[in-house]
Design an enzyme around this catalytic site. Structure first.
Site, PDB file in Angstrom:
ATOM      1  N   HIS A  36       5.835  24.800  -9.193  1.00 24.62           N
ATOM      2  CA  HIS A  36       6.497  24.085  -8.086  1.00 24.62           C
ATOM      3  C   HIS A  36       7.097  22.767  -8.598  1.00 24.62           C
ATOM      4  O   HIS A  36       6.767  21.682  -8.118  1.00 24.62           O
ATOM      5  CB  HIS A  36       5.431  23.813  -7.016  1.00 24.62           C
ATOM      6  CG  HIS A  36       5.924  23.310  -5.691  1.00 24.62           C
ATOM      7  ND1 HIS A  36       6.763  22.227  -5.548  1.00 24.62           N
ATOM      8  CD2 HIS A  36       5.666  23.734  -4.431  1.00 24.62           C
ATOM      9  CE1 HIS A  36       6.983  22.014  -4.260  1.00 24.62           C
ATOM     10  NE2 HIS A  36       6.331  22.924  -3.559  1.00 24.62           N
ATOM     11  N   GLU A  60      11.772  26.155  -8.151  1.00 28.93           N
ATOM     12  CA  GLU A  60      10.471  26.691  -8.521  1.00 28.93           C
ATOM     13  C   GLU A  60      10.588  28.122  -9.047  1.00 28.93           C
ATOM     14  O   GLU A  60      11.202  28.970  -8.405  1.00 28.93           O
ATOM     15  CB  GLU A  60       9.552  26.655  -7.292  1.00 28.93           C
ATOM     16  CG  GLU A  60       9.541  25.279  -6.634  1.00 28.93           C
ATOM     17  CD  GLU A  60       8.836  25.272  -5.277  1.00 28.93           C
ATOM     18  OE1 GLU A  60       7.897  26.070  -5.084  1.00 28.93           O
ATOM     19  OE2 GLU A  60       9.246  24.481  -4.417  1.00 28.93           O
TER      20      GLU A  60
HETATM   21  O1  TA6 Z   1       7.893  25.087  -2.068  1.00 31.05           O
HETATM   22  C1  TA6 Z   1       8.369  24.553  -0.880  1.00 31.05           C
HETATM   23  C2  TA6 Z   1       7.198  24.153  -0.027  1.00 31.05           C
HETATM   24  O2  TA6 Z   1       6.381  25.269   0.198  1.00 31.05           O
HETATM   25  C3  TA6 Z   1       7.711  23.542   1.265  1.00 31.05           C
HETATM   26  O3  TA6 Z   1       7.642  24.416   2.355  1.00 31.05           O
HETATM   27  C4  TA6 Z   1       6.927  22.252   1.403  1.00 31.05           C
HETATM   28  O4  TA6 Z   1       5.845  22.374   2.211  1.00 31.05           O
HETATM   29  C5  TA6 Z   1       6.597  21.959  -0.036  1.00 31.05           C
HETATM   30  O5  TA6 Z   1       6.411  23.172  -0.676  1.00 31.05           O
HETATM   31  C6  TA6 Z   1       5.562  20.911  -0.381  1.00 31.05           C
HETATM   32  O6  TA6 Z   1       4.309  21.313  -0.126  1.00 31.05           O
HETATM   33  P1  TA6 Z   1       3.083  20.349  -0.354  1.00 31.05           P
HETATM   34  O7  TA6 Z   1       1.907  21.116   0.160  1.00 31.05           O
HETATM   35  O8  TA6 Z   1       2.992  20.110  -1.837  1.00 31.05           O
HETATM   36  O9  TA6 Z   1       3.361  19.088   0.384  1.00 31.05           O
END
Ligand code: TA6
Length: 300
Positions: free
Chosen positions: A169, A272
């Site tokens: 991510h 990602e």
């Molecule tokens: O990868 C995108 C995502 O899933 C979004 O929907 C958003 O929630 C982001 O990740 C960040 O997530 P986090 O739990 O790290 O704040």
């Protein structure tokens, strides 16, 4: 093992050392003549990567990020595993799984052709089995050189097939989100999380003018973040992945996140490398699966 013990045990000095990082967490600091990098052993998270000659970090890391056991660090390359997104069984387990909230162990360090290699592992334990009842070994292999390689290796140590979804991510630093494009997804179908997972098709390059939260399906193996403000491109090459998630929270969501400054959204984009849609991964007993990403800069 504490920081001094880790340095002694692994014979670390010079270009690779364990240091006390933010929040007192052990960080691995690398400066090998090709690049500098910082990796948190907690969460096995690369926080910073800057090849020599680059004027800026490749990664964004929030200056309001939490460095606390049990919390995710906002920035660098968090690992979403063994599920991506919300708990797939709606049991109230943490979003994006538990790898990014776990204490990992240093398994090995080394060097090859002037690159520095670090492997960290997470094995099932009481805490992981309470959330996910499977025996496993998860390894993150990091290679720091002119480019950065991340390989997330899942080894199924149980007697049954296990199913995972996952993502690297990664938060990439950009000079100005308004002048940023993501290339390589023209004509690719995606699920638009901002529109209740509606299926859409990308037309041209991705530009960001509001909240973007998309899961691109059937993605090719090279994507490019074209950053006009910093005058550079970040090339993302991957294997073991069919989906790419592109995320920028934009102003309102960013302001609601305590671990991001209100205007932080202008300075990053997450692209990602994932298995997060139809490409769920079933790993047979004693099998392993490798999800790999390589990040390389061109331009400044
Ligand atoms: O990868 C995108 C995502 O899933 C979004 O929907 C958003 O929630 C982001 O990740 C960040 O997530 P986090 O739990 O790290 O704040």
């Amino acid at each position: 093992m504490n920081i001094a013990q880790l340095n002694t045990e692994f014979g670390l000095k010079g270009h690779l050392q364990v240091i006390e990082g933010k929040g007192g967490l052990p960080f691995i600091a690398i400066d090998n003549g090709k690049a500098k990098a910082l990796i948190s052993l907690y969460a096995a998270q690369v926080l910073s990567y800057q090849p020599n000659g680059a004027s800026d970090d490749v990664m964004f890391c929030s200056d309001l990020a939490y460095y606390q056991t049990g919390k995710a660090i906002k920035g660098g390359a968090p690992l979403c595993w063994p599920w991506f997104g919300a708990d797939p069984e709606s049991k109230g387990r943490p979003a994006h799984g538990f790898a990014r909230n776990s204490q990992w162990q240093l398994a090995s360090t080394g060097s090859r052709n002037g690159n520095t290699l670090v492997t960290m592992v997470l094995r099932d334990n009481d805490a992981t089995r309470a959330l996910w009842p499977h025996a496993f070994e998860l390894a993150l292999e990091v290679t720091v050189g002119d480019s950065l390689d991340l390989a997330l290796v899942t080894r199924n140590k149980s007697t049954q097939t296990v199913r995972i979804t996952q993502a690297l991510h990664t938060y990439f630093k950009v000079g100005d989100i308004h002048q940023t494009r993501v290339l390589g997804l023209d004509g690719v179908r995606y699920l638009d999380k901002v529109a209740n997972f509606a299926e859409k098709t990308q037309q041209g390059a991705i530009t960001v003018n509001g909240e973007v939260d998309r899961v691109y399906t059937d993605v090719s193996s090279e994507l490019v973040i074209d950053d006009a403000a910093l005058g550079r491109q970040i090339h993302i090459r991957s294997s073991g992945s069919k989906t790419a998630v592109v995320w920028n929270p934009w102003a309102e969501i960013c302001a609601g996140m305590a671990d991001l400054r209100d205007d932080a959204y202008t300075g990053f984009i997450c692209v990602e490398t994932a298995n997060a849609a139809a490409d769920v991964i079933d790993i047979p007993a004693n099998g392993e699966y490798r999800l790999v990403a390589n990040y390389q800069l061109s331009g400044r």
